[in-house]
Each structure stands twice: as structure tokens, then as C-alpha cells.
Design an enzyme around this catalytic site. Structure first.
Site, PDB file in Angstrom:
ATOM      1  N   LYS A 153       0.844  -1.196   0.000  1.00 11.57           N
ATOM      2  CA  LYS A 153       0.000   0.000   0.000  1.00 11.57           C
ATOM      3  C   LYS A 153       0.881   1.249   0.000  1.00 11.57           C
ATOM      4  CE  LYS A 153      -4.074   1.915   2.452  1.00 11.57           C
ATOM      5  NZ  LYS A 153      -5.011   1.739   3.591  1.00 11.57           N
ATOM      6  N   SER A 197     -10.001   1.684   2.461  1.00 16.63           N
ATOM      7  CA  SER A 197      -9.129   2.473   1.636  1.00 16.63           C
ATOM      8  C   SER A 197      -8.046   1.667   0.920  1.00 16.63           C
ATOM      9  CB  SER A 197      -8.431   3.535   2.491  1.00 16.63           C
ATOM     10  OG  SER A 197      -7.593   2.937   3.448  1.00 16.63           O
ATOM     11  N   SER A 203     -10.204  -0.650   6.701  1.00 19.62           N
ATOM     12  CA  SER A 203      -9.608  -0.516   5.365  1.00 19.62           C
ATOM     13  C   SER A 203      -8.877  -1.728   4.837  1.00 19.62           C
ATOM     14  CB  SER A 203      -8.651   0.672   5.332  1.00 19.62           C
ATOM     15  OG  SER A 203      -9.370   1.854   5.154  1.00 19.62           O
TER      16      SER A 203
END
Ligand code: GLN
Length: 474
Positions: A75, A150, A174
Site C-alpha cells: 500500500k 481504503s 480498510s
């Protein structure tokens, strides 16, 4: 190629045994990325050259690592030395961290290969990856739908076969929510089990890094690699991390599992999601668990408390982006105006909304009424979970209220978007672990995940149940 050969476990075993080269493994994944990344946009940057070089080094050198030759997508809010780390925000434009996050160092030390930095909602604020400054990620199961967020890029990367593993961060859901929407396994570890050093902070008392994988065993393997004490993170737990891979076959016979009434009955839970959660409960009972209804009354207050605490912490954490220290700078006649112009140009609408909410909640006249109250609610949630865990070893709930929704469906209505996390947020407030396990599809044919929740450091029990569910998933 059979799916076992595509798992991280399968790849690492083959590379260690000299049956497959890390270079071949990387080329196979880069080919898959070349095939579909254009429509999915899982990555902010594919690290093709770096991955090839790292693979060659493994083939020539040490192949003994637990993740030898395994591509991992990271990420883009995790610092990678010399490689842009954007948080999918314009404000970090051009910034290259001078160090690796601890989780990234641990991956590399285990022989894993960073194949790319994945897209996210700007600064991890969102539930659909539509808040990225670089455009949305799409769900590999249906590209008209969101992947969740997210960590949508990390979930989509694994679901699309771009990497067998990825890392995400989970502040209010997330990792788990996009895992559910993309049909993969996603784990939010106990707060403090995984180092936050080098994770760009959103809400520091809630943020945790965790794994995405296609199988429960792969998620266990990755969590074992990244977990454990880190002196660079003052909230890191000073205890040995739980062993997970070795307990995966232990089953759930005799375990007490509580089905979380407040979450199964929460507003907005779709009938197909509720049905799958009930089927998962039945499956655990059939495997020998003692399944009953459980209640964590204060969990219903989680969303309200979270949307004060998380923005409050975010408003403080994001104060550092001032046009001086990192990335974007918009010139102006004096420092104050330069700060303002840089932040105005650099932050997107959702980030600005959170900063305003948080600043307001922390302001002198309102502190007790909002932030103070939210902290009291947080204490109630912690106590209610503790009480539930006196009766139960594990809790079960839906992960997300619905399957993946169409792009654009919720962008204009932040409150509806926030409701995505009703089932995931309470565990972040409590600091406990939870994970999402794929459990069949919904009426629209899209993946559904169920959530397993455990008391602090109860990961081993959680993974045992996850392995059982994986074995019988419809
Ligand atoms: N969707 C939640 C939010 O927007 C959770 C985000 C997260 O876990 N990083 O804050």
C-alpha cells in the site's frame, strides 16, 4: 497452473527447493499486471525493474526466506526507501522516503519482492478507493464496481492475481472491507502487534498494518513475517508474536463463538450478507464450535465515536504537510499564505473534510462535548468487548453491509459511505484483532466476506476458525 502453485506458500516452497526461479515468478506476475492493470488500476507504481533485480539477487543468493521469491504489493502509505510514497495525495508529490517501513524491511529480509505500490483513498480516508488523487481502482470481479477501501489497490492486486500477497492498513476497516468486496482474506491485527514505523499516520491510536492473501494460510504466513516487537514503534507490544501457521489445522471443536447481534441486525445489512453470516455460524457449529448469540451493546456507538476520534488524530497528524517538509509547495508572498496555498492545492475534498471535523472536535470550546465524549464511548466499547470475551473465544459478524457497489454510487453522500464500516470500526476502537474471510457470493454473484473477531492477541484462535470457514465456504 494449479492454485496451490500460485499461493505464496507454494511459490516460496518451490523457490527454496530450486524448482522455480524467482525471476520466472516475477515475470509471470508482471505479465498478469500488463494484461489487466489498465482496466483495474491497482497500482500507483509498478516496480518492474526493481522487482526483476530483486528476483535475480534471490536466485543468485539466499533462497531460504519464508517468502523467498514471493511478489508482494505494498500500500502506498508505507514508506519505501528511495521509492515515491504518495498516500495517493498530491501533497506528497515527488517525496521519496529516506527509509523503509519496518514491515517493508521484514518482507525484504524474508525474501519477498516488492512488485509495486498500490492505490488507496487519499491518506487512507475512504471506503471505495475513489478518494485517490490518481483516480479510482476497480474491482477485478466487476470493473463497474469499487474494490472497497481504503486499501482497494492492495485488495484488487491480490484478487486479480497481480501478487499472491499484499499489505494494507486498517484504521476503521480498510483491510477487511476491501478484502470482503474483492473476495480475498484480509486481517487487522491486534493494535501493537505489527509495527507502525514507516506507516504514514492517519489516526495513530487506530492504525494497524496487515495482510491480504488468497488463502488463510498465506495470510498467516505474511502476518508471521511482519509481526513482532519493534523498538522503533513506541506502541509495539513487547511480547513474542503468536504462531499462526502451525495452528491452522486445529479446528474449532469446543470453541465458544458468539454471533454479534448488533452487527447482524445493523441498519443497512443486506439480506444476502446476513444469510451468509448465518451460514458461516452454522458451519462453525457443524465443525464443533458452541455457537450462541452475543451482544456488544456499545458497538452501535462505534461509528459516531470513530468519526470524532479518527478526524481529530488526522487533523493533528496531517499538520506536518505544510509545503516545507514534504512534497508539494505552492509559492506565495509569505509563509502563512504558502502553507495555505500548498494545503489547498495538495489535499482532496475528503481529507479537507476530516481536517475540519477534527480541528473542530479538538477546539477549546468543544473538546469535552465531542472529543472527550468520544473517548468515553471508546472506553465503553472496550469494556463491552471484554465482557463478551469472558463468554466467547471469538465473535462473528458480517464484514461489510453489502457486496461491492457501483463506482460513483456513494461519493456524493459521505454519511452513506461512512456506514460501510459499521461492522469493522468497533474492533479498531477496542484495539482487538479481526479478519474477513470470503464466504460465498451475494445475489449479484459478487463476493461476500464474514468477519471473525477475537480478543487482543487472539489471532491464533481467529485463524483456526478462518481455516474452518475457508474449507467449507460455499
Ligand atoms: N473507511 C474508514 C474511513 O474512511 C476507514 C479507513 C481506514 O481504515 N483507513 O476512515
Amino acid at each position: 497452473m494449479s492454485s496451490a502453485e500460485n499461493t505464496a506458500r507454494g511459490i516460496a516452497a518451490a523457490v527454496r527447493a530450486g524448482e522455480r526461479s524467482a525471476v520466472d515468478v516475477v515475470e509471470e506476475h508482471l505479465a498478469r499486471i500488463a494484461g489487466r492493470e489498465g482496466e483495474i488500476h491497482a497500482f500507483n507504481e509498478v516496480l518492474a525493474d526493481e522487482a526483476r533485480a530483486a528476483a535475480e539477487a534471490i536466485d543468485r543468493g539466499d533462497r531460504s526466506g519464508a517468502l523467498a521469491g514471493v511478489p508482494v504489493a505494498v500500500k502506498d502509505n508505507l514508506c519505501t526507501r528511495g521509492i515515491p510514497t504518495t498516500c495517493s495525495s498530491k501533497i506528497l508529490e515527488g517525496w521519496r522516503p529516506p527509509y523503509d517501513a519496518t514491515v517493508v524491511s521484514r518482507l525484504l529480509a524474508a525474501g519477498a519482492i516488492n512488485i509495486g505500490k498500490t492505490n488507496l483513498d487519499e491518506f487512507a480516508m475512504g471506503s471505495s478507493t475513489e478518494n485517490s488523487a490518481f483516480g479510482p481502482t476497480r474491482n477485478p470481479h466487476d470493473t463497474s464496481r469499487v474494490p472497497g477501501g481504503s486499501s482497494g489497490g492492495s485488495a484488487a492486486a491480490v484478487a486479480a492475481g497481480f501478487a499472491p500477497l499484499s499489505l494494507g492498513s486498517d484504521t476503521g476497516g480498510s483491510i477487511r472491507q476491501p478484502a470482503a468486496l474483492c473476495g480475498v482474506v484480509g486481517v487487522k491485527p491486534t493494535y501493537g502487534l505489527v509495527s507502525r514505523y514507516g506507516l504514514v499516520a492517519f489516526a495513530s491510536s487506530l492504525d494497524q498494518v496487515g495482510p491480504f492473501a488468497t488463502t488463510v494460510a498465506d495470510a498467516a504466513l505474511l502476518l508471521e513475517v511482519i509481526a513482532g516487537h519493534d523498538p522503533m514503534d513506541s506502541t509495539s507490544i513487547e511480547r513474542p508474536a503468536p504462531s499462526l501457521v502451525e495452528v491452522l489445522e486445529a479446528g474449532v471443536d469446543g470453541l465458544r463463538v458468539g454471533v454479534l447481534r448488533e452487527m447482524v441486525d445493523a441498519e443497512g445489512i443486506a439480506p444476502d450478507v446476513r444469510r451468509r453470516t448465518e451460514e458461516a455460524a452454522e458451519a462453525l457449529a457443524a465443525a464443533g464450535a458452541k455457537v450462541e448469540e452475543a451482544s456488544v451493546p456499545a458497538a452501535t456507538l462505534g461509528l459516531s465515536a470513530y468519526y470524532l476520534i479518527a478526524p481529530a488524530e488526522a487533523s493533528s497528524n496531517l499538520a506536518r504537510y505544510d509545503g516545507v517538509r514534504y512534497g508539494l509547495r505552492v509559492d506565495a508572498p509569505n509563509t502563512g499564505l504558502m502553507n495555505e496555498a500548498s494545503r489547498t492545492a495538495g489535499f482532496g475534498a475528503e481529507v479537507k473534510r476530516r481536517i475540519m471535523l477534527g480541528t473542530y472536535a479538538l477546539s477549546a470550546g468543544y473538546y469535552d462535548a465531542y472529543y472527550g465524549k468520544a473517548q468515553q464511548v471508546r472506553t465503553l466499547i472496550i469494556r463491552d468487548f471484554q465482557a463478551a470475551y469472558e463468554q466467547f473465544d471469538l465473535l462473528l459478524s458480517p464484514t461489510s453491509p453489502t457486496t461491492a457497489f457501483p463506482l460513483g454510487a456513494k461519493v456524493d453522500d459521505p454519511l452513506t459511505m461512512y456506514l460501510n464500516d459499521v461492522c469493522t470500526i468497533p474492533t479498531n476502537l477496542a484495539g482487538d484483532p479481526a479478519m474477513s474471510v470470503p464466504f460465498g457470493a451475494g445475489d449479484d454473484g459478487l463476493p461476500i466476506g464474514v468477519q471473525l473477531l477475537a480478543p487482543a492477541l487472539g489471532e491464533a484462535t481467529m485463524f483456526r476458525a478462518a481455516a474452518v470457514l475457508e474449507g467449507v465456504a460455499p
